[in-house]
Design a protein around this motif. Structure first.
Motif, PDB file in Angstrom:
ATOM      1  N   VAL A  95      -7.177   6.323  -4.485  1.00 36.51           N
ATOM      2  CA  VAL A  95      -5.805   5.828  -4.402  1.00 36.51           C
ATOM      3  C   VAL A  95      -4.822   6.959  -4.147  1.00 36.51           C
ATOM      4  O   VAL A  95      -5.063   8.119  -4.512  1.00 36.51           O
ATOM      5  N   GLY A 143      -1.256  -3.416  -4.837  1.00 39.76           N
ATOM      6  CA  GLY A 143      -2.209  -2.337  -4.556  1.00 39.76           C
ATOM      7  C   GLY A 143      -3.351  -2.310  -5.565  1.00 39.76           C
ATOM      8  O   GLY A 143      -4.523  -2.164  -5.203  1.00 39.76           O
ATOM      9  N   ALA A 192      -7.266  -2.947  -4.864  1.00 40.06           N
ATOM     10  CA  ALA A 192      -8.280  -1.979  -5.284  1.00 40.06           C
ATOM     11  C   ALA A 192      -9.394  -2.685  -6.060  1.00 40.06           C
ATOM     12  O   ALA A 192     -10.587  -2.450  -5.832  1.00 40.06           O
ATOM     13  N   VAL A 197      -5.417   1.129   3.113  1.00 40.29           N
ATOM     14  CA  VAL A 197      -4.473   0.090   2.688  1.00 40.29           C
ATOM     15  C   VAL A 197      -3.120   0.721   2.382  1.00 40.29           C
ATOM     16  O   VAL A 197      -3.043   1.739   1.679  1.00 40.29           O
ATOM     17  N   ILE A 241      -6.298   3.582  -0.851  1.00 41.37           N
ATOM     18  CA  ILE A 241      -5.225   2.620  -1.070  1.00 41.37           C
ATOM     19  C   ILE A 241      -3.968   3.366  -1.480  1.00 41.37           C
ATOM     20  O   ILE A 241      -3.910   3.967  -2.571  1.00 41.37           O
ATOM     21  N   SER A 272       0.220  -0.183   0.569  1.00 41.83           N
ATOM     22  CA  SER A 272       0.840  -1.159  -0.330  1.00 41.83           C
ATOM     23  C   SER A 272       2.061  -0.525  -0.970  1.00 41.83           C
ATOM     24  O   SER A 272       2.157  -0.425  -2.194  1.00 41.83           O
TER      25      SER A 272
END
Ligand code: NAD
Length: 286
Positions: free
Chosen positions: A33, A17, A21, A118, A7, A120
């Motif tokens: 992350v 975000g 998560a 992801v 992420i 974000s």
């Protein structure tokens, strides 16, 4: 085997975000992350000191674990792109391997593959200027940080994504309706992100059986949104005018994200999914 998610765009516990998560962790995914380099120190320190422990709580009572935090600056693809002033900046000098290409390489070395990517993150240095007063530099910076950053992440992570995996970004309705105050080319950047979602869904689908979707989220008082300046007004407006009259929580976006990147959404790709209490359907404010 559980799924592994990377992420990009988590630097505190207030934004989308973080909520994504958490929702993925609650569903059993392993969490990695990517944190913007200048924000890395404070994020890691806060995490270590327990500042986020309350918001790390998952529905089953356990705390979300982050397997690894990677420094990332998604406006640079490889070391050759990094200008001297950034290289020598002391907020960057303490970290290494934070361009997109290097980050993907380090993730590959550490974990081999991922299943979920992801995006974000967004940044527009001139966001508070109307488009009519936006400089070329500001406009291109908004596109670079907020749109191309997704193209680049997908380019570099696709080779280490397991087939059947999924990617997701976050967009905003300013791409398709005029939202005065969301300037600096950020509305343009979100329009590009949404268009790219369709094209990349085709390309990544055919090439690697990976899905690409974006969530058009309603207003949230994140750090980034507060920097824009009119977020409280947008939250009030949404509350007053959306079909579902309640505050939008980051967790609701997190849950929708968890659905979209899960096998439950295995036939959903190339779409913009609204998670905004339905505000986008309204034609006039009443
Ligand atoms: P946030 O502050 O939690 O997240 C933005 C993140 O982007 C921050 O962690 C920041 O450090 C990171 N970032 C900025 N430039 C970067 C770079 N060059 N490389 C790597 N990371 C970088 O705020 P948020 O509002 O949760 O934003 C997440 C996403 O949600 C963004 O795409 C935003 O446009 C979108 N979104 C937000 C809202 C809202 O009202 N907050 C509404 C719709 C969509």
């Amino acid at each position: 085997r559980g799924k592994r998610a990377f992420i990009a765009g988590v630097a505190d516990d207030n934004g989308y975000g973080w909520a994504i998560a958490k929702a993925l962790a609650a569903a059993g995914a392993e969490i990695l992350v990517g944190t913007w380099v200048p924000a890395l120190n404070i994020f890691e320190t806060s995490l270590r000191r327990g500042k986020f422990d309350e918001s790390r709580k998952l529905p089953n009572g356990s705390l979300m674990e982050i397997s690894k935090i990677y420094p990332l600056d998604a406006v640079f693809d490889s070391p050759e792109d990094v200008p001297e002033d950034i290289k020598t900046n002391k907020r960057y000098a303490g970290s290494s391997n934070w361009t997109v290409k290097e980050t993907a390489e380090v993730v590959k070395n550490d974990f081999g593959t991922i299943d979920i990517l992801v995006h974000s993150l967004a940044n527009g240095p001139e966001v508070s200027r109307p488009l009519l007063e936006t400089s070329r530099k500001g406009y291109l910076a908004a596109i670079s940080a907020s749109s191309y950053s997704f193209v680049s992440l997908l380019q570099h992570f696709l080779p280490i994504m397991n087939p059947g995996g999924a990617t997701l970004s976050l967009t905003y309705i300013a791409s398709e309706r005029t939202i005065p105050g969301y300037g600096g080319g950020m509305s343009s950047a979100k329009a590009a992100l949404e268009s790219d979602t369709r094209v990349l869904a085709f390309e990544a689908g055919r090439k690697a059986s990976i899905r690409v979707n974006t969530i058009s989220a309603g207003p949230l008082g994140s750090r980034a949104a507060k920097a824009i300046g009119f977020i409280d007004k947008m939250i009030d407006y949404s509350y007053a005018n959306a079909p579902v009259q309640k505050e939008l929580s980051a967790d609701e976006v997190g849950n929708a994200a968890a659905f979209l990147v899960s096998p439950l959404a295995s036939a959903v790709t190339g779409t913009v999914v609204y998670v905004d209490n339905g505000l986008h359907t309204m034609g006039i404010a009443i």
